[in-house]
Motif scaffolding. Sequence first.
Motif, short mmCIF file in Angstrom:
data_model
loop_
_atom_site.label_atom_id
_atom_site.label_comp_id
_atom_site.label_asym_id
_atom_site.label_seq_id
_atom_site.Cartn_x
_atom_site.Cartn_y
_atom_site.Cartn_z
N ILE A 133 -5.18 -2.81 -4.40
CA ILE A 133 -5.72 -3.03 -3.09
C ILE A 133 -6.29 -4.33 -2.92
O ILE A 133 -6.02 -5.14 -2.00
N GLU A 138 -5.81 -6.89 -0.13
CA GLU A 138 -6.68 -7.24 0.64
C GLU A 138 -7.89 -8.26 0.30
O GLU A 138 -8.53 -8.77 1.35
N ALA A 178 3.35 -8.01 -3.85
CA ALA A 178 4.02 -7.76 -2.66
C ALA A 178 5.28 -9.04 -2.51
O ALA A 178 6.45 -8.59 -2.24
N VAL A 238 -0.11 0.64 -3.93
CA VAL A 238 -0.36 0.60 -2.33
C VAL A 238 1.08 0.50 -1.84
O VAL A 238 1.31 1.08 -0.62
N SER A 239 2.13 0.17 -2.42
CA SER A 239 3.54 0.00 -1.79
C SER A 239 3.97 1.48 -1.87
O SER A 239 4.94 1.87 -0.76
N LEU A 286 2.20 4.51 -2.17
CA LEU A 286 1.19 5.53 -1.34
C LEU A 286 0.76 5.11 -0.11
O LEU A 286 0.51 5.79 0.82
N GLY A 287 0.83 3.65 0.15
CA GLY A 287 0.25 3.31 1.40
C GLY A 287 -1.13 2.89 1.41
O GLY A 287 -1.78 3.28 0.31
N LEU A 288 -1.69 1.92 2.00
CA LEU A 288 -3.07 1.39 1.89
C LEU A 288 -4.19 2.70 1.72
O LEU A 288 -5.21 2.86 0.93
N ASN A 289 -4.00 3.26 2.97
CA ASN A 289 -5.13 4.29 3.16
C ASN A 289 -4.87 5.41 2.01
O ASN A 289 -6.01 5.72 1.58
N ALA A 290 -3.81 5.96 1.96
CA ALA A 290 -3.83 7.03 0.99
C ALA A 290 -4.14 6.64 -0.63
O ALA A 290 -4.89 7.14 -1.45
N ALA A 291 -4.02 5.11 -0.90
CA ALA A 291 -4.36 4.61 -1.99
C ALA A 291 -5.76 4.63 -2.00
O ALA A 291 -6.28 4.93 -3.15
N LYS A 292 -6.37 4.19 -0.89
CA LYS A 292 -8.03 4.19 -1.16
C LYS A 292 -8.56 5.73 -1.23
O LYS A 292 -9.40 5.92 -1.99
#
Lengths: 284, 284
Positions: A213, A217, A231, A239-240, A242-248
């Motif tokens: 993350i 970020e 990236a 992150v790539s 799961l996506g940023l929100n799901a990773a958090k």
Amino acid sequence: MFQQRLTETSGLARACLHDAIRNDGVLAEAMRYATAGGKGLRGFLVMESARLHGVSDQRSVRPAAAIEAVHAYSLVHDDLPCMDDDDLRRGLPTVHRKWDEATAVLVGDALQTLAFELLTHDAVGDARVELIATLARAAGQAGMVHGQALDIAAETAPIPLNIDEIIALQAGKTGALIRWSAEAGALMASADPAPMRDYATAMGLAFQIADDILDVEGNAQTVGKAVGKDADAGKATFVSLLGLNAAKTRAAELVEQACDALAPYGQDAETLREAARFVIQRDR
Amino acid sequence: MFQQRLTETSGLARACLHDAIRNDGVLAEAMRYATAGGKGLRGFLVMESARLHGVSDQRSVRPAAAIEAVHAYSLVHDDLPCMDDDDLRRGLPTVHRKWDEATAVLVGDALQTLAFELLTHDAVGDARVELIATLARAAGQAGMVHGQALDIAAETAPIPLNIDEIIALQAGKTGALIRWSAEAGALMASADPAPMRDYATAMGLAFQIADDILDVEGNAQTVGKAVGKDADAGKATFVSLLGLNAAKTRAAELVEQACDALAPYGQDAETLREAARFVIQRDR
């Protein structure tokens, strides 16, 4: 509590480590440089898990210095041009940029050796051989270096890694040393290391997700190293995948798991719980 | 006697080492490759000094495998482009030529770790901690890596090293591991290591002088690595400082010293005396 203890333990571990670096030449200077910065989280885990099991700072400071030495060695070698090719580490030039590649290879080599030497000290006590054996397994072909080899192989693989493969890679690359750190105190007290192992396994994974993350970020100046590299390289990360929100969300769940694993210790383990929360809140 | 025992011990140590290399990936393959060749002289010294002190091959084989792992790690890193930049080792492509530099860095790192893991095995006995502590000192900042750092510094120094500086450099770079090997058996038997230390100090220096002579007189195909590199680089060596004949005389005197140091063991040490004579007669 956590920040205070982190400052205290990282100071003690660094002093012990620098005291063990002898000679006055370039090698010693570069070894001190490579171990001067960093949060000292692994050394903290050793000393706080030791305190939780009734083991004094005096006995646990050398294992703490040892794990910081192994961690620093892995960063120095990882930053080499043939590996991740990084110019910046902890906000300063990497060892091979400040000196040269040969010095960086030797500094890493000598720091690994020093870690094992530190664990042989009488003050460490009866668990010495077990600590050395478990550290060797955590750092070597079945642990950290295995994870690094998987990471290198992934860079040239035709298909990016999937989530299970990333988890397996990180369990070696960063997880193994974090697990050893948390278990060390239990081993020194001849206590069951299982709760500390569960704590560290969840926390180690949360730590790596947080790193991914930060790579997206984070601010390079605050983080102290280049960001956005994964990236740019098209590398699979949490992150790539799961996506940023799901990773958090996943990282936060893992921190809760880590805290829950410490239930047998009750309130005594609150500082370690704070440490788990810290790994996903940090900005570097 | 010596050649037979060398064949026997190098076979046992290599089997033990390869048995300890787990996984099936590139890392394990490259670790086996890096430890497949070589004379096995250091492992022989461990096992023969152990036998001389009544310690069984079963107990001494892991320390023998450990020192061969450390020696192999040092060669893999030493051959890297940023160090000596060698393409050939033991007659085969070096690890970074056969694979790549990143693999060579990791193979060396993992072999060092494995060495310490091997020394923690129960079969090694009560001397485990002392063997680990002394090996760490011999291999690290005060021993081998220190010698390598001096060697690198010498390459860019304005004035070539003098004979005392070369002796100090070599005492670290090659001498420290040879001394540890010879002393290991005495340490495992809780015997006085002084005679073995004197033997190994003289023999280690003779070994290095012989290496410098091979660099001048040797055949690259037989030696298994590039020759004439030191002279081409204008590097000070025992041959450049003493001249070829005086270097040969000095090596022969050191071998006599090494043999004399074994007087307390009488005829039992004849195989070790043969080993000392071998280091100046070898063609590779």
